[in-house]
Design a protein around this motif. Structure first.
Motif, PDB file in Angstrom:
ATOM      1  N   SER A 147       0.833  -1.248   0.097  1.00 23.15           N
ATOM      2  CA  SER A 147       0.024  -0.035  -0.129  1.00 23.15           C
ATOM      3  C   SER A 147       0.897   1.321   0.057  1.00 23.15           C
ATOM      4  CB  SER A 147      -0.821   0.150   1.404  1.00 23.15           C
ATOM      5  OG  SER A 147      -1.480   1.053   1.644  1.00 23.15           O
ATOM      6  N   TRP A 148       0.484   2.072  -0.790  1.00 24.13           N
ATOM      7  CA  TRP A 148       1.154   3.562  -0.514  1.00 24.13           C
ATOM      8  C   TRP A 148       1.123   4.221   0.626  1.00 24.13           C
ATOM      9  CZ3 TRP A 148      -1.522   8.272   0.532  1.00 24.13           C
ATOM     10  CH2 TRP A 148      -2.829   7.748   0.647  1.00 24.13           C
ATOM     11  N   LEU A 149       0.247   3.770   1.875  1.00 25.62           N
ATOM     12  CA  LEU A 149       0.496   4.153   3.090  1.00 25.62           C
ATOM     13  C   LEU A 149       1.514   3.527   3.872  1.00 25.62           C
ATOM     14  CD1 LEU A 149      -3.463   4.071   3.659  1.00 25.62           C
ATOM     15  CD2 LEU A 149      -2.285   6.161   3.296  1.00 25.62           C
ATOM     16  N   GLY A 150       2.178   2.680   3.354  1.00 25.60           N
ATOM     17  CA  GLY A 150       3.433   1.955   4.042  1.00 25.60           C
ATOM     18  C   GLY A 150       2.872   0.629   4.619  1.00 25.60           C
ATOM     19  N   GLY A 151       2.036  -0.142   3.911  1.00 24.93           N
ATOM     20  CA  GLY A 151       1.684  -1.441   4.677  1.00 24.93           C
ATOM     21  C   GLY A 151       1.913  -2.550   3.587  1.00 24.93           C
ATOM     22  N   VAL A 152       1.817  -3.934   4.183  1.00 22.89           N
ATOM     23  CA  VAL A 152       1.959  -4.808   3.221  1.00 22.89           C
ATOM     24  C   VAL A 152       0.884  -6.005   3.899  1.00 22.89           C
ATOM     25  CG1 VAL A 152       3.705  -6.968   2.736  1.00 22.89           C
ATOM     26  CG2 VAL A 152       4.480  -4.723   2.999  1.00 22.89           C
ATOM     27  N   ASN A 153       0.467  -6.608   2.676  1.00 25.10           N
ATOM     28  CA  ASN A 153      -0.734  -7.651   2.880  1.00 25.10           C
ATOM     29  C   ASN A 153      -0.234  -8.877   1.895  1.00 25.10           C
ATOM     30  OD1 ASN A 153      -2.876  -8.857   4.037  1.00 25.10           O
ATOM     31  ND2 ASN A 153      -4.187  -6.883   4.042  1.00 25.10           N
ATOM     32  N   VAL A 154      -1.109  -9.782   2.364  1.00 21.96           N
ATOM     33  CA  VAL A 154      -0.793 -11.069   1.435  1.00 21.96           C
ATOM     34  C   VAL A 154      -2.406 -11.550   0.795  1.00 21.96           C
ATOM     35  CG1 VAL A 154      -0.486 -13.622   1.432  1.00 21.96           C
ATOM     36  CG2 VAL A 154       1.352 -11.902   2.250  1.00 21.96           C
ATOM     37  N   ASN A 155      -2.457 -11.743  -0.452  1.00 25.35           N
ATOM     38  CA  ASN A 155      -3.512 -12.208  -0.839  1.00 25.35           C
ATOM     39  C   ASN A 155      -3.371 -13.688  -1.527  1.00 25.35           C
ATOM     40  OD1 ASN A 155      -5.099  -9.866  -1.050  1.00 25.35           O
ATOM     41  ND2 ASN A 155      -3.565  -9.130  -2.296  1.00 25.35           N
ATOM     42  N   LEU A 156      -4.356 -14.632  -1.284  1.00 25.70           N
ATOM     43  CA  LEU A 156      -4.287 -15.947  -1.959  1.00 25.70           C
ATOM     44  C   LEU A 156      -5.128 -16.442  -3.039  1.00 25.70           C
ATOM     45  CD1 LEU A 156      -4.108 -17.725   1.452  1.00 25.70           C
ATOM     46  CD2 LEU A 156      -2.091 -16.975   0.294  1.00 25.70           C
ATOM     47  N   PHE A 157      -4.767 -16.591  -4.346  1.00 25.62           N
ATOM     48  CA  PHE A 157      -5.668 -17.042  -5.406  1.00 25.62           C
ATOM     49  C   PHE A 157      -5.130 -18.369  -5.882  1.00 25.62           C
ATOM     50  CE2 PHE A 157      -4.275 -12.500  -5.542  1.00 25.62           C
ATOM     51  CZ  PHE A 157      -5.729 -11.896  -5.483  1.00 25.62           C
TER      52      PHE A 157
ATOM     53  N   ASP B 223      -9.331  -6.563   8.242  1.00 28.50           N
ATOM     54  CA  ASP B 223      -8.470  -6.406   7.308  1.00 28.50           C
ATOM     55  C   ASP B 223      -7.143  -5.709   7.885  1.00 28.50           C
ATOM     56  OD1 ASP B 223      -7.308  -6.494   4.826  1.00 28.50           O
ATOM     57  OD2 ASP B 223      -8.024  -4.598   4.028  1.00 28.50           O
ATOM     58  N   ARG B 224      -6.005  -6.415   7.846  1.00 28.86           N
ATOM     59  CA  ARG B 224      -4.649  -6.113   8.704  1.00 28.86           C
ATOM     60  C   ARG B 224      -3.870  -5.813   7.571  1.00 28.86           C
ATOM     61  NH1 ARG B 224      -0.841  -9.237  12.907  1.00 28.86           N
ATOM     62  NH2 ARG B 224       0.448  -7.578  12.854  1.00 28.86           N
ATOM     63  N   TRP B 225      -2.919  -4.881   7.945  1.00 31.56           N
ATOM     64  CA  TRP B 225      -1.832  -4.496   7.126  1.00 31.56           C
ATOM     65  C   TRP B 225      -0.834  -4.235   7.913  1.00 31.56           C
ATOM     66  CZ3 TRP B 225      -1.609  -3.762   1.844  1.00 31.56           C
ATOM     67  CH2 TRP B 225      -2.990  -3.555   1.156  1.00 31.56           C
ATOM     68  N   TRP B 226       0.547  -5.053   7.406  1.00 34.76           N
ATOM     69  CA  TRP B 226       1.587  -5.044   8.141  1.00 34.76           C
ATOM     70  C   TRP B 226       2.582  -4.043   7.905  1.00 34.76           C
ATOM     71  CZ3 TRP B 226      -1.301  -9.036   7.729  1.00 34.76           C
ATOM     72  CH2 TRP B 226      -1.262 -10.078   8.504  1.00 34.76           C
ATOM     73  N   LYS B 227       3.026  -2.943   8.767  1.00 33.00           N
ATOM     74  CA  LYS B 227       3.936  -1.908   8.520  1.00 33.00           C
ATOM     75  C   LYS B 227       5.066  -2.267   7.934  1.00 33.00           C
ATOM     76  CE  LYS B 227       1.493   0.885  12.106  1.00 33.00           C
ATOM     77  NZ  LYS B 227       0.572   1.596  11.387  1.00 33.00           N
TER      78      LYS B 227
ATOM     79  N   ASP C  61       8.214  -2.260  10.350  1.00 29.25           N
ATOM     80  CA  ASP C  61       8.107  -2.952  11.643  1.00 29.25           C
ATOM     81  C   ASP C  61       9.029  -4.029  11.659  1.00 29.25           C
ATOM     82  OD1 ASP C  61       7.523  -4.981  13.696  1.00 29.25           O
ATOM     83  OD2 ASP C  61       5.211  -5.352  13.077  1.00 29.25           O
ATOM     84  N   PRO C  62       9.960  -3.955  12.236  1.00 31.88           N
ATOM     85  CA  PRO C  62      11.036  -5.153  12.288  1.00 31.88           C
ATOM     86  C   PRO C  62      10.733  -6.682  12.376  1.00 31.88           C
ATOM     87  CG  PRO C  62      11.275  -3.824  14.263  1.00 31.88           C
ATOM     88  CD  PRO C  62      10.153  -3.228  13.507  1.00 31.88           C
ATOM     89  N   ASP C  63       9.635  -6.741  13.219  1.00 27.72           N
ATOM     90  CA  ASP C  63       9.183  -8.274  13.105  1.00 27.72           C
ATOM     91  C   ASP C  63       8.093  -8.600  12.209  1.00 27.72           C
ATOM     92  OD1 ASP C  63      10.725  -8.338  15.717  1.00 27.72           O
ATOM     93  OD2 ASP C  63       8.862  -7.470  16.825  1.00 27.72           O
ATOM     94  N   GLY C  64       7.633  -7.592  11.418  1.00 30.40           N
ATOM     95  CA  GLY C  64       6.501  -7.683  10.525  1.00 30.40           C
ATOM     96  C   GLY C  64       6.810  -8.909   9.331  1.00 30.40           C
ATOM     97  N   PRO C  65       8.048  -8.732   8.862  1.00 29.77           N
ATOM     98  CA  PRO C  65       8.211  -9.664   7.661  1.00 29.77           C
ATOM     99  C   PRO C  65       8.144 -11.357   8.142  1.00 29.77           C
ATOM    100  CG  PRO C  65       9.682  -7.876   7.427  1.00 29.77           C
ATOM    101  CD  PRO C  65       9.105  -7.727   8.861  1.00 29.77           C
ATOM    102  N   ALA C  66       8.752 -11.434   9.325  1.00 33.75           N
ATOM    103  CA  ALA C  66       8.933 -12.922   9.791  1.00 33.75           C
ATOM    104  C   ALA C  66       7.454 -13.111  10.234  1.00 33.75           C
ATOM    105  CB  ALA C  66       9.823 -12.874  11.299  1.00 33.75           C
ATOM    106  N   GLU C  67       6.813 -12.195  10.785  1.00 31.52           N
ATOM    107  CA  GLU C  67       5.412 -12.533  11.360  1.00 31.52           C
ATOM    108  C   GLU C  67       4.505 -12.904  10.202  1.00 31.52           C
ATOM    109  OE1 GLU C  67       1.618 -10.343  13.332  1.00 31.52           O
ATOM    110  OE2 GLU C  67       3.513  -9.760  13.735  1.00 31.52           O
ATOM    111  N   LEU C  68       4.680 -12.225   9.211  1.00 31.53           N
ATOM    112  CA  LEU C  68       3.710 -12.598   8.149  1.00 31.53           C
ATOM    113  C   LEU C  68       3.957 -13.706   7.276  1.00 31.53           C
ATOM    114  CD1 LEU C  68       1.224 -11.462   6.361  1.00 31.53           C
ATOM    115  CD2 LEU C  68       3.000  -9.935   5.094  1.00 31.53           C
TER     116      LEU C  68
END
Length: 198
Positions: free
Chosen positions: A42-52, A88-92, A95-102
Protein backbone atom coordinates in the motif's frame (compact mmCIF):
# COMPACT_ATOMS: atom_id res chain seq x y z
CA UNK A 1 12.48 -2.35 7.17
CA UNK A 2 12.14 -2.06 3.43
CA UNK A 3 9.55 -3.83 1.28
CA UNK A 4 12.19 -6.29 0.11
CA UNK A 5 12.40 -7.70 3.64
CA UNK A 6 8.83 -8.97 3.27
CA UNK A 7 9.67 -10.45 -0.11
CA UNK A 8 12.74 -12.23 1.27
CA UNK A 9 10.80 -13.58 4.24
CA UNK A 10 8.04 -14.91 1.99
CA UNK A 11 10.55 -16.34 -0.46
CA UNK A 12 12.31 -18.19 2.34
CA UNK A 13 9.18 -20.07 3.43
CA UNK A 14 7.53 -20.55 0.02
CA UNK A 15 10.37 -21.70 -2.24
CA UNK A 16 10.97 -24.97 -0.33
CA UNK A 17 7.27 -25.76 -0.89
CA UNK A 18 7.59 -25.48 -4.68
CA UNK A 19 6.48 -21.87 -5.18
CA UNK A 20 8.38 -19.86 -7.79
CA UNK A 21 8.56 -16.09 -7.51
CA UNK A 22 7.35 -13.77 -10.28
CA UNK A 23 7.57 -10.18 -9.00
CA UNK A 24 4.98 -9.93 -6.20
CA UNK A 25 3.57 -13.43 -6.80
CA UNK A 26 4.74 -16.84 -5.65
CA UNK A 27 3.15 -19.50 -7.84
CA UNK A 28 3.01 -23.28 -7.84
CA UNK A 29 0.96 -25.78 -9.81
CA UNK A 30 -0.21 -29.05 -8.30
CA UNK A 31 -2.13 -31.24 -10.72
CA UNK A 32 -4.65 -28.97 -12.45
CA UNK A 33 -4.65 -26.41 -9.63
CA UNK A 34 -2.72 -23.13 -9.89
CA UNK A 35 -1.93 -21.54 -6.53
CA UNK A 36 -0.66 -18.01 -5.93
CA UNK A 37 0.56 -16.12 -2.87
CA UNK A 38 0.47 -12.43 -3.75
CA UNK A 39 2.26 -9.71 -1.81
CA UNK A 40 0.31 -6.45 -1.93
CA UNK A 41 1.88 -3.15 -0.92
CA UNK A 42 0.00 0.00 0.00
CA UNK A 43 1.12 3.55 -0.65
CA UNK A 44 0.27 4.14 3.03
CA UNK A 45 3.22 1.98 4.04
CA UNK A 46 1.70 -1.43 4.60
CA UNK A 47 2.04 -4.96 3.25
CA UNK A 48 -0.60 -7.65 2.94
CA UNK A 49 -0.91 -11.11 1.39
CA UNK A 50 -3.66 -12.33 -0.93
CA UNK A 51 -4.17 -15.97 -1.89
CA UNK A 52 -5.54 -16.93 -5.30
CA UNK A 53 -6.35 -20.31 -6.80
CA UNK A 54 -7.82 -21.57 -10.07
CA UNK A 55 -8.36 -24.75 -12.02
CA UNK A 56 -6.20 -24.74 -15.14
CA UNK A 57 -8.46 -27.14 -17.05
CA UNK A 58 -11.48 -24.88 -16.49
CA UNK A 59 -9.35 -21.92 -17.58
CA UNK A 60 -8.28 -23.78 -20.73
CA UNK A 61 -11.93 -24.47 -21.54
CA UNK A 62 -12.91 -20.84 -21.01
CA UNK A 63 -10.07 -19.60 -23.20
CA UNK A 64 -11.21 -21.94 -25.97
CA UNK A 65 -14.74 -20.55 -25.71
CA UNK A 66 -13.61 -16.93 -25.46
CA UNK A 67 -11.27 -17.40 -28.43
CA UNK A 68 -8.35 -15.83 -26.61
CA UNK A 69 -5.31 -17.25 -24.90
CA UNK A 70 -5.41 -14.19 -22.63
CA UNK A 71 -9.00 -14.60 -21.42
CA UNK A 72 -9.13 -14.44 -17.64
CA UNK A 73 -10.80 -17.28 -15.82
CA UNK A 74 -12.62 -16.69 -12.57
CA UNK A 75 -10.57 -17.71 -9.56
CA UNK A 76 -11.06 -18.20 -5.85
CA UNK A 77 -9.28 -15.95 -3.44
CA UNK A 78 -8.96 -14.63 0.06
CA UNK A 79 -6.79 -12.33 2.12
CA UNK A 80 -4.58 -13.71 4.88
CA UNK A 81 -6.33 -11.62 7.55
CA UNK A 82 -9.67 -13.22 6.56
CA UNK A 83 -8.23 -16.59 7.53
CA UNK A 84 -7.47 -15.50 11.06
CA UNK A 85 -10.96 -14.09 11.58
CA UNK A 86 -9.91 -10.52 12.01
CA UNK A 87 -10.47 -7.19 10.38
CA UNK A 88 -8.40 -6.34 7.33
CA UNK A 89 -4.89 -6.01 8.66
CA UNK A 90 -1.81 -4.47 7.05
CA UNK A 91 1.71 -5.11 8.28
CA UNK A 92 3.76 -1.92 8.53
CA UNK A 93 6.83 -1.70 6.33
CA UNK A 94 8.85 -0.24 9.20
CA UNK A 95 7.95 -3.03 11.67
CA UNK A 96 11.13 -5.07 12.24
CA UNK A 97 9.07 -8.13 13.27
CA UNK A 98 6.54 -7.77 10.43
CA UNK A 99 8.24 -9.83 7.71
CA UNK A 100 8.85 -12.85 9.94
CA UNK A 101 5.35 -12.64 11.44
CA UNK A 102 3.64 -12.41 8.05
CA UNK A 103 5.74 -15.21 6.55
CA UNK A 104 4.98 -17.47 9.52
CA UNK A 105 1.26 -16.74 9.15
CA UNK A 106 1.37 -17.54 5.42
CA UNK A 107 3.11 -20.84 6.20
CA UNK A 108 0.79 -21.79 9.09
CA UNK A 109 -2.58 -20.57 7.76
CA UNK A 110 -2.21 -19.50 4.13
CA UNK A 111 -0.55 -22.52 2.55
CA UNK A 112 -3.00 -25.01 4.17
CA UNK A 113 -5.87 -22.93 2.71
CA UNK A 114 -4.89 -24.23 -0.74
CA UNK A 115 -5.81 -27.78 0.33
CA UNK A 116 -9.39 -26.89 1.30
CA UNK A 117 -10.70 -26.97 -2.28
CA UNK A 118 -9.40 -29.58 -4.69
CA UNK A 119 -12.31 -31.43 -6.33
CA UNK A 120 -14.69 -30.00 -8.93
CA UNK A 121 -17.55 -30.42 -6.46
CA UNK A 122 -15.66 -28.33 -3.88
CA UNK A 123 -14.83 -25.73 -6.51
CA UNK A 124 -18.48 -25.43 -7.55
CA UNK A 125 -19.56 -24.76 -3.97
CA UNK A 126 -16.65 -22.83 -2.50
CA UNK A 127 -15.48 -20.75 -5.45
CA UNK A 128 -18.72 -20.30 -7.39
CA UNK A 129 -21.42 -20.57 -4.68
CA UNK A 130 -23.38 -23.39 -6.32
CA UNK A 131 -26.00 -23.59 -3.55
CA UNK A 132 -27.04 -19.93 -3.92
CA UNK A 133 -26.01 -18.88 -7.45
CA UNK A 134 -29.49 -19.23 -8.92
CA UNK A 135 -31.34 -17.73 -5.95
CA UNK A 136 -29.45 -14.45 -5.69
CA UNK A 137 -30.36 -11.43 -7.78
CA UNK A 138 -26.84 -10.53 -8.92
CA UNK A 139 -25.37 -11.23 -12.35
CA UNK A 140 -21.67 -11.67 -11.61
CA UNK A 141 -20.42 -13.14 -14.88
CA UNK A 142 -17.22 -14.72 -13.48
CA UNK A 143 -19.28 -16.69 -10.96
CA UNK A 144 -21.87 -17.75 -13.53
CA UNK A 145 -19.28 -18.76 -16.13
CA UNK A 146 -17.01 -20.48 -13.62
CA UNK A 147 -19.90 -22.42 -12.11
CA UNK A 148 -21.37 -23.43 -15.47
CA UNK A 149 -18.04 -24.70 -16.80
CA UNK A 150 -17.29 -26.54 -13.57
CA UNK A 151 -20.73 -28.19 -13.65
CA UNK A 152 -20.15 -29.09 -17.32
CA UNK A 153 -16.89 -30.79 -16.37
CA UNK A 154 -18.77 -32.67 -13.64
CA UNK A 155 -21.32 -33.95 -16.21
CA UNK A 156 -24.12 -31.79 -14.76
CA UNK A 157 -25.32 -30.44 -18.13
CA UNK A 158 -28.84 -29.45 -17.09
CA UNK A 159 -27.69 -27.50 -14.07
CA UNK A 160 -24.93 -25.83 -16.10
CA UNK A 161 -27.60 -24.63 -18.55
CA UNK A 162 -29.78 -23.34 -15.71
CA UNK A 163 -26.85 -21.25 -14.51
CA UNK A 164 -26.18 -19.58 -17.87
CA UNK A 165 -29.91 -19.12 -18.51
CA UNK A 166 -30.29 -17.09 -15.32
CA UNK A 167 -32.51 -14.04 -15.96
CA UNK A 168 -30.49 -10.97 -16.85
CA UNK A 169 -31.21 -7.98 -14.62
CA UNK A 170 -31.94 -4.68 -16.35
CA UNK A 171 -28.78 -3.20 -14.79
CA UNK A 172 -26.42 -5.94 -16.04
CA UNK A 173 -23.32 -4.84 -17.90
CA UNK A 174 -23.57 -5.69 -21.62
CA UNK A 175 -20.07 -7.15 -21.68
CA UNK A 176 -21.01 -9.51 -18.85
CA UNK A 177 -24.18 -10.57 -20.66
CA UNK A 178 -22.15 -11.32 -23.80
CA UNK A 179 -19.61 -13.44 -21.93
CA UNK A 180 -22.34 -15.55 -20.35
CA UNK A 181 -24.15 -15.83 -23.70
CA UNK A 182 -20.98 -17.11 -25.38
CA UNK A 183 -20.62 -19.86 -22.78
CA UNK A 184 -24.36 -20.65 -23.01
CA UNK A 185 -24.07 -21.11 -26.79
CA UNK A 186 -20.93 -23.25 -26.45
CA UNK A 187 -22.67 -25.48 -23.92
CA UNK A 188 -25.57 -25.91 -26.35
CA UNK A 189 -28.04 -24.34 -23.92
CA UNK A 190 -29.51 -22.09 -26.63
CA UNK A 191 -30.81 -25.11 -28.57
CA UNK A 192 -34.56 -25.78 -28.33
CA UNK A 193 -35.53 -28.39 -25.77
CA UNK A 194 -36.82 -31.63 -27.33
CA UNK A 195 -40.05 -32.79 -25.77
CA UNK A 196 -40.86 -36.50 -25.62
CA UNK A 197 -42.79 -37.66 -28.70
CA UNK A 198 -41.91 -34.59 -30.75
Amino acid sequence: MSRISYAKALDKVLRPLGFERNRDDWIRVRGDIWECVNRQSSWLGGVNVNLFVKDLETEKLYREIAGSEHAVIPQGGTRISDLIGGADRWWKTDDPDGPAELAELVLRVGVPWFDKVRTLEEQAEQWFFRSVALTTSGYHWPTLVGLALTLHRMGEAEEACRVVRKPVPRTANQSSVEKVAKVRAWLGCDAPISLPGS
